[in-house]
Write a protein that holds these residues in place. Structure first.
Motif, short mmCIF file in Angstrom:
data_model
loop_
_atom_site.label_atom_id
_atom_site.label_comp_id
_atom_site.label_asym_id
_atom_site.label_seq_id
_atom_site.Cartn_x
_atom_site.Cartn_y
_atom_site.Cartn_z
N ARG A 39 0.86 -1.18 0.00
CA ARG A 39 0.00 0.00 0.00
C ARG A 39 0.89 1.23 0.00
O ARG A 39 1.82 1.34 0.80
CB ARG A 39 -0.90 0.01 1.23
N PHE A 40 0.61 2.16 -0.92
CA PHE A 40 1.44 3.34 -1.06
C PHE A 40 0.72 4.55 -0.46
O PHE A 40 -0.50 4.62 -0.47
CB PHE A 40 1.79 3.57 -2.53
N PRO A 41 1.48 5.52 0.06
CA PRO A 41 0.85 6.69 0.68
C PRO A 41 -0.05 7.44 -0.29
O PRO A 41 0.27 7.58 -1.48
CB PRO A 41 2.05 7.54 1.09
N GLU A 42 -1.18 7.89 0.23
CA GLU A 42 -2.09 8.71 -0.57
C GLU A 42 -1.77 10.18 -0.36
O GLU A 42 -1.13 10.56 0.62
CB GLU A 42 -3.53 8.40 -0.18
N GLY A 43 -2.23 10.99 -1.30
CA GLY A 43 -2.00 12.42 -1.20
C GLY A 43 -3.29 13.20 -1.26
O GLY A 43 -4.38 12.62 -1.37
N PRO A 44 -3.20 14.52 -1.18
CA PRO A 44 -4.40 15.36 -1.17
C PRO A 44 -5.11 15.37 -2.53
O PRO A 44 -4.50 15.05 -3.55
CB PRO A 44 -3.84 16.74 -0.82
N PRO A 45 -6.38 15.74 -2.53
CA PRO A 45 -7.12 15.84 -3.79
C PRO A 45 -6.57 16.95 -4.66
O PRO A 45 -6.02 17.94 -4.17
CB PRO A 45 -8.55 16.13 -3.35
N MET A 46 -6.72 16.77 -5.96
CA MET A 46 -6.24 17.72 -6.94
C MET A 46 -7.42 18.35 -7.68
O MET A 46 -8.52 17.80 -7.71
CB MET A 46 -5.34 17.02 -7.95
N ALA A 47 -7.17 19.49 -8.30
CA ALA A 47 -8.18 20.07 -9.19
C ALA A 47 -8.33 19.22 -10.44
O ALA A 47 -9.42 19.14 -11.02
CB ALA A 47 -7.78 21.50 -9.56
N GLY A 48 -7.27 18.57 -10.85
CA GLY A 48 -7.34 17.69 -12.01
C GLY A 48 -6.10 16.83 -12.11
O GLY A 48 -5.00 17.27 -11.78
N VAL A 49 -6.30 15.59 -12.52
CA VAL A 49 -5.20 14.66 -12.77
C VAL A 49 -5.50 13.96 -14.08
O VAL A 49 -6.61 13.46 -14.28
CB VAL A 49 -5.06 13.60 -11.64
N ARG A 50 -4.54 13.95 -14.97
CA ARG A 50 -4.78 13.27 -16.24
C ARG A 50 -3.54 12.55 -16.71
O ARG A 50 -2.41 12.91 -16.37
CB ARG A 50 -5.27 14.26 -17.32
N GLU A 51 -3.77 11.53 -17.50
CA GLU A 51 -2.69 10.76 -18.12
C GLU A 51 -2.40 11.33 -19.50
O GLU A 51 -3.29 11.81 -20.20
CB GLU A 51 -3.10 9.29 -18.25
#
Length: 336
Positions: A39-51
């Protein structure tokens, strides 16, 4: 080793979950399978994440993070994940990239460079440099400022960030404003004391390092090349300012600090932040390792100081104050 009780427990759990590289686990495919179970650390929400895929030969997958913090055009940080040039990828370091985006207000572009042993040195180096050049050229499309491009990475990724700066200096482009090197590999052949002092029992071991280097290099002679071991570059002059993060109980500690010292001696503004009482791999783990939080804040503060124009005030907890961003407040994850 003088670790506090909670840190020692986390170290024990992480060590137990990590593949026994170079001993019972010798194949990269099996190492990756076992590592992916973690399990890897999670981070804060973003306005947008895209590949996105950087078209080229080869294509390079990237993941682009737009934070809620910051004003457009934002600075942009190109991030290279660790994993000994063999393990990890976009998912394992998703939390770290979110942390850095949120803490700096920068667009973060995480690079899925080619990994060894399928693609040995200098494949990852070539991908790293190509990604930085692409980010600089496409900065406007990313909502970023091409004059405020930084690089960062941890462990093997710290090596690639440092080498990307060397290549940018050698080739005259692109301009890089700052480098954040988190417990970087700077000398594959290092014999500095921390390699012996922290050879076992500190999560990353001498056996792991030997196995990683065997996967990455085609021949032992390549270890002396500055693009594999940037500490061996004849000159470190005219490189971007740097913050080098090290950990007290890390075999890579001394070579990271030696790299910062050589940068400073060459006239490059460079600082070291040593995380006392911590070990390799701690960055981004403040939810489990509260002692890591000060280092995470220091890294974000250094990036803000170097990159953010009219930087926001720093809150009492060391984090940036937030303001409304122009991007939609949704966290959109595409498919790789």
């Amino acid at each position: 080793m003088a670790l506090d009780r909670s840190t020692a427990l986390v170290l024990k759990l992480m060590t137990a979950a990590y593949p026994d590289l170079g001993r019972t686990v010798t194949e990269a495919s099996e190492a990756r399978r076992l590592h992916a179970l973690a399990r890897f650390p999670e981070g804060p929400p973003m306005a947008g994440v895209r590949e996105h895929t950087i078209a080229g030969s080869p294509d390079i997958p990237v993941r682009i993070y737009h934070p809620h913090t910051g004003r457009s055009p934002r600075p942009v940080l190109v991030y290279f994940h660790g994993g000994g040039f063999v393990l990890c990828g976009l998912d394992s370091h998703d939390g770290i990239c979110r942390l850095l985006a949120d803490g700096t207000g920068a667009v973060v572009v995480s690079v899925d460079y080619r990994r060894a042993p399928e693609h040995r040195f200098p494949a990852a180096v070539d991908d790293a440099y190509a990604a930085v050049r692409w980010v600089h050229r496409q900065a406007a499309e990313l909502g970023a400022d091409p004059a405020r491009v930084a690089v960062a990475g941890d462990s093997a990724g710290g090596n690639l960030a440092a080498v990307a700066c060397l290549l940018a200096r050698e080739r005259g482009t692109p301009p890089i404003a700052f480098q954040l090197l988190i417990y970087p590999v700077t000398d594959i052949m290092s014999t500095l004391p921390s390699r012996r002092e922290n050879a076992d029992g500190c999560f990353l071991t001498a056996t792991h390092l030997r196995w990683f280097h065997e996967q990455y290099l085609t021949s032992p002679e390549e270890a002396a090349h500055p693009h594999a071991s940037p500490l061996r570059a004849p000159s470190l002059a005219d490189l971007p300012p740097a913050l080098v993060v090290t950990a007290e109980y890390d075999p890579l500690r001394d070579e990271g600090e030696a790299y910062a010292a050589r940068l400073a001696a060459a006239g490059v503004p460079a600082a070291v932040h040593r995380a006392d009482g911590l070990f390799h791999g701690f960055f981004g783990m403040s939810a489990m390792l509260p002692a890591a939080r000060a280092t995470e804040h220091a890294a974000c503060a250094a990036l803000r100081a170097a990159l953010v124009r009219d930087a926001p005030a720093v809150g009492e907890d060391g984090g940036p104050e937030r303001w409304e961003a122009s991007l939609p407040a949704s966290d959109v994850r595409g498919t790789a």
